[in-house]
Design a protein around this motif. Structure first.
Motif, short mmCIF file in Angstrom:
data_model
loop_
_atom_site.label_atom_id
_atom_site.label_comp_id
_atom_site.label_asym_id
_atom_site.label_seq_id
_atom_site.Cartn_x
_atom_site.Cartn_y
_atom_site.Cartn_z
N THR A 124 12.89 -21.19 26.05
CA THR A 124 12.46 -20.95 24.67
C THR A 124 13.66 -20.69 23.76
O THR A 124 13.72 -21.20 22.63
CB THR A 124 11.49 -19.75 24.60
OG1 THR A 124 10.34 -20.03 25.41
CG2 THR A 124 11.04 -19.50 23.17
N VAL A 125 14.61 -19.92 24.24
CA VAL A 125 15.81 -19.65 23.44
C VAL A 125 16.57 -20.95 23.16
O VAL A 125 16.97 -21.21 22.02
CB VAL A 125 16.73 -18.65 24.18
CG1 VAL A 125 18.05 -18.49 23.43
CG2 VAL A 125 16.03 -17.30 24.32
N VAL A 126 16.74 -21.77 24.19
CA VAL A 126 17.44 -23.04 24.00
C VAL A 126 16.64 -23.95 23.08
O VAL A 126 17.22 -24.63 22.21
CB VAL A 126 17.67 -23.74 25.37
CG1 VAL A 126 18.37 -25.08 25.16
CG2 VAL A 126 18.50 -22.85 26.28
N TYR A 127 15.32 -23.95 23.23
CA TYR A 127 14.45 -24.77 22.37
C TYR A 127 14.64 -24.41 20.90
O TYR A 127 14.74 -25.29 20.03
CB TYR A 127 12.99 -24.58 22.79
CG TYR A 127 11.98 -24.73 21.69
CD1 TYR A 127 11.66 -25.99 21.18
CD2 TYR A 127 11.34 -23.61 21.14
CE1 TYR A 127 10.72 -26.12 20.15
CE2 TYR A 127 10.41 -23.74 20.13
CZ TYR A 127 10.10 -24.99 19.63
OH TYR A 127 9.19 -25.12 18.62
N ILE A 128 14.69 -23.12 20.60
CA ILE A 128 14.86 -22.68 19.20
C ILE A 128 16.17 -23.19 18.64
O ILE A 128 16.24 -23.67 17.49
CB ILE A 128 14.79 -21.14 19.12
CG1 ILE A 128 13.37 -20.66 19.46
CG2 ILE A 128 15.20 -20.66 17.73
CD1 ILE A 128 13.25 -19.15 19.60
N ILE A 129 17.22 -23.13 19.45
CA ILE A 129 18.53 -23.61 19.00
C ILE A 129 18.51 -25.12 18.79
O ILE A 129 19.02 -25.64 17.79
CB ILE A 129 19.62 -23.23 20.03
CG1 ILE A 129 19.74 -21.71 20.13
CG2 ILE A 129 20.97 -23.85 19.64
CD1 ILE A 129 20.65 -21.24 21.26
N VAL A 130 17.90 -25.84 19.73
CA VAL A 130 17.80 -27.30 19.63
C VAL A 130 16.99 -27.71 18.40
O VAL A 130 17.39 -28.60 17.64
CB VAL A 130 17.15 -27.89 20.91
CG1 VAL A 130 16.74 -29.34 20.70
CG2 VAL A 130 18.12 -27.80 22.08
N LEU A 131 15.86 -27.04 18.19
CA LEU A 131 15.01 -27.36 17.04
C LEU A 131 15.73 -27.05 15.73
O LEU A 131 15.68 -27.85 14.78
CB LEU A 131 13.70 -26.56 17.11
CG LEU A 131 12.73 -26.73 15.94
CD1 LEU A 131 12.28 -28.18 15.81
CD2 LEU A 131 11.53 -25.81 16.10
N ALA A 132 16.40 -25.89 15.67
CA ALA A 132 17.13 -25.52 14.46
C ALA A 132 18.22 -26.54 14.14
O ALA A 132 18.40 -26.94 12.97
CB ALA A 132 17.74 -24.13 14.63
N ALA A 133 18.93 -27.00 15.17
CA ALA A 133 19.97 -28.01 14.96
C ALA A 133 19.35 -29.30 14.43
O ALA A 133 19.90 -29.94 13.52
CB ALA A 133 20.71 -28.27 16.27
N GLY A 134 18.21 -29.69 14.98
CA GLY A 134 17.54 -30.91 14.53
C GLY A 134 17.07 -30.81 13.09
O GLY A 134 17.23 -31.74 12.29
N ILE A 135 16.46 -29.66 12.75
CA ILE A 135 15.97 -29.46 11.37
C ILE A 135 17.12 -29.51 10.37
O ILE A 135 17.03 -30.19 9.34
CB ILE A 135 15.24 -28.10 11.28
CG1 ILE A 135 13.90 -28.18 12.04
CG2 ILE A 135 15.00 -27.73 9.81
CD1 ILE A 135 13.19 -26.84 12.15
N LEU A 136 18.20 -28.79 10.65
CA LEU A 136 19.34 -28.78 9.74
C LEU A 136 19.96 -30.16 9.60
O LEU A 136 20.38 -30.57 8.51
CB LEU A 136 20.40 -27.78 10.24
CG LEU A 136 19.99 -26.30 10.18
CD1 LEU A 136 21.04 -25.43 10.85
CD2 LEU A 136 19.77 -25.87 8.73
N TYR A 137 19.99 -30.90 10.71
CA TYR A 137 20.57 -32.25 10.69
C TYR A 137 19.75 -33.17 9.80
O TYR A 137 20.30 -33.90 8.96
CB TYR A 137 20.61 -32.79 12.12
CG TYR A 137 21.37 -34.08 12.30
CD1 TYR A 137 22.74 -34.07 12.52
CD2 TYR A 137 20.72 -35.31 12.27
CE1 TYR A 137 23.46 -35.25 12.70
CE2 TYR A 137 21.41 -36.49 12.46
CZ TYR A 137 22.78 -36.46 12.67
OH TYR A 137 23.47 -37.63 12.84
N VAL A 138 18.43 -33.15 9.96
CA VAL A 138 17.56 -34.03 9.16
C VAL A 138 17.56 -33.59 7.70
O VAL A 138 17.59 -34.44 6.79
CB VAL A 138 16.12 -34.02 9.72
CG1 VAL A 138 15.19 -34.85 8.83
CG2 VAL A 138 16.10 -34.58 11.15
N MET A 139 17.56 -32.28 7.45
CA MET A 139 17.56 -31.78 6.07
C MET A 139 18.85 -32.16 5.35
O MET A 139 18.83 -32.48 4.15
CB MET A 139 17.36 -30.26 6.07
CG MET A 139 15.97 -29.81 6.47
SD MET A 139 15.72 -28.02 6.35
CE MET A 139 15.70 -27.80 4.56
#
Length: 473
Positions: free
Chosen positions: A209-224
């Motif tokens: 879950t911790v790694v997932y949050i980091i991965v998702l945050a990186a993806g969101i920031l990248y797309v934004m």
């Protein structure tokens, strides 16, 4: 316009078709494995049972009499592989069937469209909210090919708000990919791998879950970041020329609209409740594939009736859902056939011994990173998550035992190696399907995604080092 769009779809398909079919690759590996039984010295490790699981005894490798695979044994490897993996194969079929019933009610489409329309009024929230929703589907249902049907919605919404088709496609597919990478409760990857590694199913979910949050945050920031650039200057869009030439697909005719009803809400609640019950059963009663599949089968029938379907319609939808997962389900048997051949030829332990000897030269904290690299390479040829688990985990688990690395770390290495590059490799059926629907050329997508892929791989490598150092169980 339509002719140009078809050309774009065709170019993506042609690019993918240059690579051998996954089944052909697996069959070739089976044949090669049989041939190697005549060349590679036969050998075995001693094995002992520790805490209800079988582990390899270190320094116990010894030569045994050669046992080459006969031609008849080679032919029998595929059906034997299907039989040995039957519990996983039928589990995938039943999960797919239940999901097919849920989809036929229109509940998933309705609630996602409702959320996306509401969020569309506040474009700042659009990308993070949509990506989060699809990430949840990614780590609970293993959403991959299913994301294709939502791409037109994402594209139309993104374009209406001044972004481009790349943003619309990315927030749907990369959201699902983020959850798939996290994989906390993904039955098709982590569930299968845990079964092979003889670990409690979905154990280690807190770390994931911790790694997932980091991965998702990186993806969101990248797309934004990309979306903001396109918003400020549309000519910065990677698909600007395709948009001007009408090659992209984002018309209202591309999607069926669903109005969210109380019935849809009840269906979504039932689906979420089933997942919660399964998670509770896993940790409280040690439920495994049979219990989980049974629960999904039952809830699929119940949801069908709640959704207003007749009995025959329910089972038609059930069959349609199973058709969708046929590719991934049967490939598990083909992958298992590789192990059948290697085991009958008594050479799998020799391969493990050789790989372990190489990894002996690497610090323990980096051994898992080496496993990740191997899985990334294999994923190009076997993009099926469950198929790759069946192919590689029987080898990686003994290696982790010999290297005194937790089996959970070996599962993580497989999980990240399988999931991350699915968003860029041309052998991924779901990726090529998404690009065909969107009308985005594969090369343009690679130009967009390659940096995020590297970022995700770095995150995964760091996570593996940490998991090894803390001896994650």
């Amino acid at each position: 316009m339509k002719e140009e769009t078809n050309q774009t779809k065709g170019s993506n398909k042609d690019f993918s078709s240059k690579f051998p079919h996954t089944y052909a690759i697996l069959l070739a590996i089976v044949i090669i494995g049989a041939a190697l039984s005549y060349v590679i010295p036969a050998g075995e490790y001693d094995r002992v049972e520790v805490d209800d699981r079988v582990e390899v005894v270190s320094d116990s490798y010894h030569a045994v009499e050669q046992s080459p695979v006969s031609l008849m044994d080679l032919f029998m490897a595929i059906p034997n592989g299907l039989m040995e993996a039957s519990s996983i194969v039928f589990y995938i079929f039943l999960i797919g069937g239940a999901f097919g019933v849920i989809r036929s009610t229109g509940a998933i489409e309705a609630i996602i469209q409702k959320v996306m329309r509401n969020v569309g009024n506040n474009e700042v929230l659009l990308i993070p909210v949509v990506m989060f929703i699809f990430s949840v589907l990614g780590f609970t249902t293993g959403m991959s090919e299913e994301a294709i049907i939502f791409v037109p919605i994402g594209i139309m919404l993104a374009v209406a708000l001044g972004y481009d088709a790349m943003v619309g496609t990315a927030m749907v597919t990369l959201g699902a990919a983020s959850g798939f990478i996290g994989g906390m409760f993904n039955p098709f990857t982590v569930g299968v791998a845990h079964g092979i590694a003889e670990l409690p199913i979905f154990s280690g979910w807190g770390f994931r879950t911790v790694v997932y949050i980091i991965v998702l945050a990186a993806g969101i920031l990248y797309v934004m970041r990309y979306a903001k650039k396109v918003k400020n200057d549309p000519t910065k869009s990677l698909v600007y020329n395709e948009g001007q030439e009408g090659q992209l697909n984002f018309t209202d005719a591309d999607m069926e609209k669903f109005e969210l009803s109380k019935r849809h809400i009840v269906i979504v609640v039932l689906f979420a409740l089933t997942i919660a019950i399964n998670v509770f059963g896993i940790f409280q009663y040690d439920w495994f594939l049979t219990e989980l599949a049974a629960n999904f089968f039952v809830v699929g029938i119940i949801i069908g009736f709640v959704g207003g379907l007749k009995l025959n319609d329910i089972f038609d939808s059930f069959i349609d859902g199973m058709k969708i997962v046929v590719y991934g389900a049967i490939i598990v048997g083909f992958a298992r056939a590789i192990l059948v051949v290697l085991e009958s030829g008594l050479i799998i332990d020799t391969i493990i011994y050789s790989m372990s000897s190489v990894l002996d030269l690497v610090p323990n904290s980096l051994t898992a990173v080496g496993m990740l690299i191997v899985q990334v390479f294999i994923n190009f040829f076997i993009p099926s998550g469950s198929g790759q688990a069946m192919t590689t985990m029987p080898v990686m688990v003994p290696i982790s035992d010999l290297q005194e690395i937790p089996r959970q770390v070996a599962v993580l290495a497989y999980q990240y190696g399988d999931a991350i590059t699915n968003s860029i490799i041309p052998t991924s059926a779901s990726l090529m399907g998404v690009l065909a629907v969107a009308g985005i050329p594969y090369i343009k997508w690679v130009k967009f995604i390659w940096k995020l892929t590297l970022i995700w791989l770095v995150i995964a490598a760091i996570a593996l080092v940490v998991a090894t150092l803390i001896h994650l169980q």
